[in-house]
Design a protein around this motif. Structure first.
Motif, PDB file in Angstrom:
ATOM      1  N   THR A   1      -0.832   3.859  -0.661  1.00 27.83           N
ATOM      2  CA  THR A   1       0.396   3.397  -1.299  1.00 27.83           C
ATOM      3  C   THR A   1       0.195   3.351  -2.797  1.00 27.83           C
ATOM      4  O   THR A   1      -0.925   3.231  -3.281  1.00 27.83           O
ATOM      5  N   ALA A   2       1.288   3.416  -3.525  1.00 25.91           N
ATOM      6  CA  ALA A   2       1.213   3.334  -4.980  1.00 25.91           C
ATOM      7  C   ALA A   2       0.794   1.932  -5.384  1.00 25.91           C
ATOM      8  O   ALA A   2       1.057   0.965  -4.670  1.00 25.91           O
ATOM      9  N   PRO A   3       0.123   1.823  -6.520  1.00 27.56           N
ATOM     10  CA  PRO A   3      -0.241   0.479  -6.997  1.00 27.56           C
ATOM     11  C   PRO A   3       0.988  -0.419  -7.033  1.00 27.56           C
ATOM     12  O   PRO A   3       2.051  -0.030  -7.483  1.00 27.56           O
ATOM     13  N   GLU A   4       0.847  -1.624  -6.499  1.00 27.81           N
ATOM     14  CA  GLU A   4       2.010  -2.497  -6.346  1.00 27.81           C
ATOM     15  C   GLU A   4       2.189  -3.493  -7.471  1.00 27.81           C
ATOM     16  O   GLU A   4       3.265  -4.002  -7.687  1.00 27.81           O
ATOM     17  N   ASP A  18      -3.947  -2.197  -6.542  1.00 29.86           N
ATOM     18  CA  ASP A  18      -3.518  -1.423  -5.387  1.00 29.86           C
ATOM     19  C   ASP A  18      -4.016  -2.128  -4.132  1.00 29.86           C
ATOM     20  O   ASP A  18      -5.123  -2.666  -4.115  1.00 29.86           O
ATOM     21  N   GLU A  19      -3.200  -2.111  -3.094  1.00 26.94           N
ATOM     22  CA  GLU A  19      -3.563  -2.799  -1.847  1.00 26.94           C
ATOM     23  C   GLU A  19      -4.878  -2.267  -1.278  1.00 26.94           C
ATOM     24  O   GLU A  19      -5.726  -3.036  -0.837  1.00 26.94           O
ATOM     25  N   ALA A  20      -5.066  -0.950  -1.289  1.00 22.82           N
ATOM     26  CA  ALA A  20      -6.279  -0.359  -0.719  1.00 22.82           C
ATOM     27  C   ALA A  20      -7.430  -0.296  -1.725  1.00 22.82           C
ATOM     28  O   ALA A  20      -8.578  -0.558  -1.373  1.00 22.82           O
ATOM     29  N   ASP A  21      -7.133   0.069  -2.956  1.00 23.23           N
ATOM     30  CA  ASP A  21      -8.189   0.288  -3.951  1.00 23.23           C
ATOM     31  C   ASP A  21      -8.524  -0.941  -4.781  1.00 23.23           C
ATOM     32  O   ASP A  21      -9.504  -0.937  -5.527  1.00 23.23           O
ATOM     33  N   GLY A  22      -7.704  -1.966  -4.722  1.00 23.97           N
ATOM     34  CA  GLY A  22      -7.947  -3.155  -5.536  1.00 23.97           C
ATOM     35  C   GLY A  22      -7.542  -2.930  -6.979  1.00 23.97           C
ATOM     36  O   GLY A  22      -6.494  -2.361  -7.266  1.00 23.97           O
ATOM     37  N   ASP A  23      -8.400  -3.313  -7.902  1.00 19.45           N
ATOM     38  CA  ASP A  23      -8.101  -3.204  -9.334  1.00 19.45           C
ATOM     39  C   ASP A  23      -8.161  -1.744  -9.776  1.00 19.45           C
ATOM     40  O   ASP A  23      -9.208  -1.105  -9.711  1.00 19.45           O
ATOM     41  N   VAL A  24      -7.035  -1.209 -10.225  1.00 20.08           N
ATOM     42  CA  VAL A  24      -6.975   0.171 -10.741  1.00 20.08           C
ATOM     43  C   VAL A  24      -6.581   0.174 -12.214  1.00 20.08           C
ATOM     44  O   VAL A  24      -6.038   1.139 -12.722  1.00 20.08           O
ATOM     45  N   THR A  25      -6.887  -0.912 -12.910  1.00 20.30           N
ATOM     46  CA  THR A  25      -6.550  -1.032 -14.326  1.00 20.30           C
ATOM     47  C   THR A  25      -7.181   0.092 -15.143  1.00 20.30           C
ATOM     48  O   THR A  25      -6.578   0.580 -16.100  1.00 20.30           O
ATOM     49  N   ALA A  62      -2.448   4.969 -11.299  1.00 17.56           N
ATOM     50  CA  ALA A  62      -2.638   5.779 -10.100  1.00 17.56           C
ATOM     51  C   ALA A  62      -3.776   5.206  -9.271  1.00 17.56           C
ATOM     52  O   ALA A  62      -4.734   4.653  -9.811  1.00 17.56           O
ATOM     53  N   ASP A  63      -3.649   5.364  -7.942  1.00 24.71           N
ATOM     54  CA  ASP A  63      -4.734   4.940  -7.067  1.00 24.71           C
ATOM     55  C   ASP A  63      -5.577   6.162  -6.697  1.00 24.71           C
ATOM     56  O   ASP A  63      -5.295   7.287  -7.128  1.00 24.71           O
ATOM     57  N   ALA A  64      -6.616   5.956  -5.895  1.00 27.25           N
ATOM     58  CA  ALA A  64      -7.533   7.037  -5.541  1.00 27.25           C
ATOM     59  C   ALA A  64      -6.838   8.156  -4.765  1.00 27.25           C
ATOM     60  O   ALA A  64      -7.256   9.313  -4.827  1.00 27.25           O
ATOM     61  N   ALA A  65      -5.763   7.839  -4.060  1.00 29.92           N
ATOM     62  CA  ALA A  65      -5.035   8.842  -3.281  1.00 29.92           C
ATOM     63  C   ALA A  65      -4.055   9.631  -4.138  1.00 29.92           C
ATOM     64  O   ALA A  65      -3.390  10.543  -3.646  1.00 29.92           O
ATOM     65  N   GLY A  66      -3.930   9.271  -5.413  1.00 31.33           N
ATOM     66  CA  GLY A  66      -3.019   9.979  -6.300  1.00 31.33           C
ATOM     67  C   GLY A  66      -1.615   9.407  -6.337  1.00 31.33           C
ATOM     68  O   GLY A  66      -0.733   9.981  -6.972  1.00 31.33           O
ATOM     69  N   ASN A  67      -1.388   8.297  -5.660  1.00 37.91           N
ATOM     70  CA  ASN A  67      -0.084   7.629  -5.731  1.00 37.91           C
ATOM     71  C   ASN A  67       0.077   7.016  -7.115  1.00 37.91           C
ATOM     72  O   ASN A  67      -0.881   6.469  -7.679  1.00 37.91           O
ATOM     73  N   VAL A  68       1.270   7.104  -7.660  1.00 41.09           N
ATOM     74  CA  VAL A  68       1.507   6.641  -9.027  1.00 41.09           C
ATOM     75  C   VAL A  68       2.601   5.575  -9.042  1.00 41.09           C
ATOM     76  O   VAL A  68       3.613   5.698  -8.352  1.00 41.09           O
ATOM     77  N   ALA A  69       2.384   4.555  -9.844  1.00 39.62           N
ATOM     78  CA  ALA A  69       3.409   3.539 -10.104  1.00 39.62           C
ATOM     79  C   ALA A  69       3.684   3.549 -11.597  1.00 39.62           C
ATOM     80  O   ALA A  69       2.794   3.823 -12.406  1.00 39.62           O
ATOM     81  N   THR A  70       4.927   3.303 -11.964  1.00 42.63           N
ATOM     82  CA  THR A  70       5.292   3.282 -13.384  1.00 42.63           C
ATOM     83  C   THR A  70       6.061   2.015 -13.703  1.00 42.63           C
ATOM     84  O   THR A  70       6.668   1.401 -12.837  1.00 42.63           O
TER      85      THR A  70
END
Length: 107
Positions: A1-4, A18-25, A62-70
Motif C-alpha cells: 500500500t502507499a505510505p499512509e 508505511d504500514e508494511a515498510d514502517g518509516d519511509v521518510t 514511496a514504499d519498497a513496492a513502489g507505491n507513492v503517496a503525495t
C-alpha cells in the motif's frame, strides 16, 4: 500500500510512514510547484525568510513496492512588521553648524 502518513517535507521536518515498510521518510522528496510566484526553498519558507507570498510544495513518498503517496502544502509567508534600520549620519561641519543654528533659533 502507499505510505499512509505523510506530512511536511524532507527538509521541513516531515515524516512518511508505511504500514508494511514502517518509516519511509528517507524516500520523501519535496519540490516547489510553479504557480506563477516567486521561488523559495521549502526549508526557507517554513522559517519565513522568503519574500511575503504563498508558496506551494509537492511532497512525494514511496514504499519498497513502489507505491507513492503525495501531499500538497501551501506555505504563507507574511511580513508582520516593518523592517527599518537607522544609522547615525555624520554631517559635514558646515551642515552641522547650520543645523545647530536652526535648532537654536527655533527654540
Amino acid at each position: 500500500t502507499a505510505p499512509e502518513a505523510l506530512s511536511g517535507g524532507a527538509e521541513c521536518w516531515a515524516t512518511a510512514a508505511d504500514e508494511a515498510d514502517g518509516d519511509v521518510t528517507a524516500a520523501l522528496t519535496v519540490r516547489q510547484l510553479d504557480v506563477g510566484g516567486a521561488s523559495c526553498a521549502p526549508e526557507a519558507a517554513v522559517r519565513a525568510v522568503c519574500a511575503p507570498g504563498a508558496y506551494v510544495y509537492l511532497y512525494l513518498a514511496a514504499d519498497a513496492a513502489g507505491n507513492v503517496a503525495t501531499a500538497t502544502v501551501t506555505v504563507f509567508v507574511v511580513q508582520r512588521s516593518a523592517v527599518s534600520f537607522a544609522a547615525p549620519v555624520a554631517l559635514p561641519a558646515e551642515e552641522a553648524d547650520a543645523a545647530a543654528a536652526a535648532a537654536a533659533a527655533a527654540a
